[in-house]
Design an enzyme around this catalytic site. Structure first.
Site, short mmCIF file in Angstrom:
data_model
loop_
_atom_site.label_atom_id
_atom_site.label_comp_id
_atom_site.label_asym_id
_atom_site.label_seq_id
_atom_site.Cartn_x
_atom_site.Cartn_y
_atom_site.Cartn_z
N GLY A 131 0.80 -1.24 0.00
CA GLY A 131 0.00 0.00 0.00
C GLY A 131 0.82 1.27 0.00
O GLY A 131 0.29 2.36 0.25
N GLY A 248 21.38 4.48 -5.02
CA GLY A 248 20.69 3.59 -5.97
C GLY A 248 20.36 4.32 -7.27
O GLY A 248 20.57 3.81 -8.37
N GLU A 369 12.72 3.68 -7.72
CA GLU A 369 13.66 4.69 -7.19
C GLU A 369 13.19 6.12 -7.52
O GLU A 369 13.98 6.97 -7.93
CB GLU A 369 15.07 4.42 -7.67
CG GLU A 369 15.51 3.00 -7.29
CD GLU A 369 16.92 2.89 -6.79
OE1 GLU A 369 17.49 3.89 -6.35
OE2 GLU A 369 17.45 1.77 -6.83
C1 LIG Z 1 11.13 -4.02 -11.08
C2 LIG Z 1 10.95 -3.26 -9.79
C3 LIG Z 1 11.89 -3.41 -8.77
C4 LIG Z 1 11.72 -2.73 -7.55
N1 LIG Z 1 12.64 -2.92 -6.54
C5 LIG Z 1 12.43 -2.33 -5.32
C6 LIG Z 1 13.32 -2.59 -4.21
O1 LIG Z 1 14.31 -3.32 -4.35
N2 LIG Z 1 13.03 -2.03 -3.01
C7 LIG Z 1 11.95 -1.22 -2.82
O2 LIG Z 1 11.74 -0.76 -1.70
N3 LIG Z 1 11.07 -0.96 -3.85
C8 LIG Z 1 11.30 -1.50 -5.08
N4 LIG Z 1 10.42 -1.26 -6.13
C9 LIG Z 1 9.23 -0.47 -5.87
C10 LIG Z 1 9.29 0.93 -6.43
O3 LIG Z 1 10.23 1.70 -5.76
C11 LIG Z 1 7.88 1.53 -6.42
O4 LIG Z 1 7.14 0.83 -7.37
C12 LIG Z 1 7.88 3.02 -6.72
O5 LIG Z 1 8.37 3.74 -5.63
C13 LIG Z 1 6.47 3.55 -7.06
O6 LIG Z 1 5.57 3.17 -6.11
P1 LIG Z 1 4.18 2.45 -6.52
O7 LIG Z 1 4.49 1.36 -7.48
O8 LIG Z 1 3.50 2.10 -5.26
O9 LIG Z 1 3.39 3.53 -7.30
P2 LIG Z 1 2.47 4.69 -6.65
O10 LIG Z 1 3.25 5.44 -5.63
O11 LIG Z 1 1.18 4.11 -6.24
O12 LIG Z 1 2.26 5.62 -7.90
C14 LIG Z 1 1.30 5.32 -8.94
C15 LIG Z 1 1.31 6.47 -9.94
O13 LIG Z 1 0.88 7.66 -9.26
C16 LIG Z 1 1.88 8.67 -9.45
N5 LIG Z 1 1.98 9.49 -8.24
C17 LIG Z 1 2.09 9.09 -6.96
N6 LIG Z 1 2.19 10.16 -6.15
C18 LIG Z 1 2.17 11.25 -6.93
C19 LIG Z 1 2.27 12.64 -6.69
N7 LIG Z 1 2.44 13.15 -5.46
N8 LIG Z 1 2.19 13.48 -7.76
C20 LIG Z 1 2.07 13.00 -9.02
N9 LIG Z 1 1.99 11.69 -9.32
C21 LIG Z 1 2.04 10.82 -8.28
C22 LIG Z 1 3.18 7.92 -9.68
O14 LIG Z 1 4.15 8.72 -10.36
C23 LIG Z 1 2.70 6.76 -10.53
O15 LIG Z 1 2.57 7.17 -11.85
C24 LIG Z 1 10.60 -1.89 -7.37
C25 LIG Z 1 9.67 -1.74 -8.41
C26 LIG Z 1 9.84 -2.40 -9.60
C27 LIG Z 1 8.83 -2.20 -10.71
#
Ligand SMILES: Cc1cc2nc3c(=O)[nH]c(=O)nc-3n(C[C@H](O)[C@H](O)[C@H](O)COP(=O)(O)OP(=O)(O)OC[C@H]3O[C@@H](n4cnc5c(N)ncnc54)[C@H](O)[C@@H]3O)c2cc1C
Length: 405
Positions: A131, A248, A369
């Protein structure tokens, strides 16, 4: 003065990584990608032998003691062949090792950093949860102090190397009241070992990119962590998590630069081999335009990450510059990969050629990241004066040999 001439050590490193990846990884990558197979022994074994797993960790802690530009060069060369290799640099060498180097206690460095730098243990980074991604304050994981231990409960998702790594940096709330108020000074960072009771992990099942890499989740069901595994002080978890991202993101930027170069090279090769309307397709101006864009994106991205690497070597704060490098190069790599497919026509729409893999891989870095949108907001906020970087208690050590006097 910034000097972008590579030193002999940097050139040698670049050459060795390039040759190793071309010889040991490139011939197998299509098959491993297709089979969703993380080729652990070949990849981690080879990277350890090259000293990449402890590349910028000083020799006294088991590392290769190379500077931060070397870290960027290795990331660029690895992602030239496949993103899954660079991801290892990002989470193990960047997010985890450099954070322990800067924030870890001497005891933590001896117990965790030394084996990680030597490549006998692999490490990861757990911030994201089902979440909570961009909104890190929304994480739910808690760490409750009981005597000389913390009891951690929660789930981390989308974690690179979740099924592979031995140690993880985990961010959790240690202050229940501050959790309610979303006050980040209630967050702390810990080292959690896979072997701790209550820890379990699994893969993200439907992932469609970076298929030769490992991405998963891990759960912590009342995992007891000794208090010696708290990184820094209680309440410093958010600062530590953001510090880790500075390292990173740097590797992600350099890696995306390598991916743009891979798209450019594949496109040039194809444009010279494929004919349409009686000429090589490279003769058509609209194809030239796509290739020229790849070149300008490649050169600009390289300069941006090199500047960050230079700042790191000098021991100067680089959150702003590194964020810009990461944002620019990852967006450019997605564009380059899309255009590389376009240049390959229908052949680009098949895994017979590598460009489809490049495109699937490129998208991840526009999300992790810091998403494209979060980086855009950060850059605007710096300009508007809504954001500035204050010194943190611990900084990345400068690379002494490169500090300009
Ligand atoms: C292949 C892969 C490897 C990963 N590895 C790691 C890891 O090793 N460790 C780790 O901790 N995480 C990891 N992640 C997770 C990654 O860091 C998150 O997916 C990322 O931070 C985005 O979070 P979310 O996917 O929850 O998207 P959300 O935060 O739910 O965002 C969804 C959309 O809303 C937009 N959005 C959100 N807030 C705002 C705002 N304030 N203004 C405008 N737009 C907004 C975002 O830009 C995005 O387009 C990985 C992800 C992937 C895909």
């Amino acid at each position: 003065m910034i000097d972008f001439t590579l030193t002999d050590e940097q050139r040698l490193l670049e050459q060795s990584v390039r040759e190793w990846a071309a010889r040991e990884v490139a011939p197998y990558i299509r098959e491993n990608d297709r089979k969703h197979h993380f080729d652990r022994d070949r990849i981690l074994g080879g990277m350890a032998k090259l000293g990449l797993l402890g590349i910028s960790v000083p020799q006294e802690y088991g590392g290769a003691g190379m500077d931060y530009v070397c870290l960027g060069l290795a990331s660029e060369e690895l992602e030239y062949v496949d993103t899954s290799l660079r991801v290892i640099m990002s989470v193990h060498a960047g997010l985890n090792c450099l954070t322990l180097l800067s924030w870890g206690s001497e005891d933590q460095k001896q117990r965790y950093l030394v084996p990680q730098a030597q490549g006998t243990k692999i490490s990861g980074y757990g911030l994201t949860e089902p979440g909570a991604g961009s909104d890190a304050r929304a994480i739910q994981t808690t760490a409750v102090k009981k005597g000389d231990r913390y009891v951690i409960s929660g789930e981390k998702s989308w974690i690179s190397l979740a099924d592979v790594a031995d140690h993880f940096i985990v961010v959790a709330w240690t202050d229940a009241e501050k959790k309610k108020q979303r006050d980040t000074s209630g967050l702390s960072a810990f080292i959690v070992e896979r072997t701790f009771k209550g820890f379990s992990s699994g893969p993200m099942k439907e992932k469609w990119g970076i298929l030769a890499g490992n991405t998963g989740f891990f759960k912590m069901d009342e995992v007891e962590v000794p208090e010696e595994n708290l990184i820094g002080r209680p309440g410093e978890g958010f600062k530590i998590a953001m510090f880790a991202l500075d390292q990173g993101r740097y590797t992600v930027a350099a890696g995306a630069t390598g991916l743009i170069r891979a798209c450019r090279d594949a496109s040039v090769k194809y444009a010279k081999a494929r004919k349409a309307f009686g000429v090589e397709i490279g003769q058509h101006q609209l194809v030239k335009e796509m290739i020229a864009q790849m070149e300008s994106d490649y050169q600009a991205s390289r300069l941006l990450w090199l500047r960050s690497g230079w700042l790191k070597n000098q021991g100067e704060r680089n959150t702003r510059e590194t964020g810009l490098a990461k944002w620019f190069s990852t967006v450019a790599s997605e564009r380059a990969a899309g255009d590389a497919i376009q240049i390959h026509g229908a052949n680009g729409y098949s895994d017979e050629y590598p460009v489809g893999r490049f495109w699937r891989n490129s998208k991840g870095a526009v999300i992790y990241e810091g998403t494209r949108e979060i980086h855009k907001l950060m850059q605007a906020d710096y300009l508007l004066g809504y954001r500035s970087d204050r010194p943190t208690r611990c900084e990345l050590p400068a690379h002494a040999a490169d500090v300009k006097t």
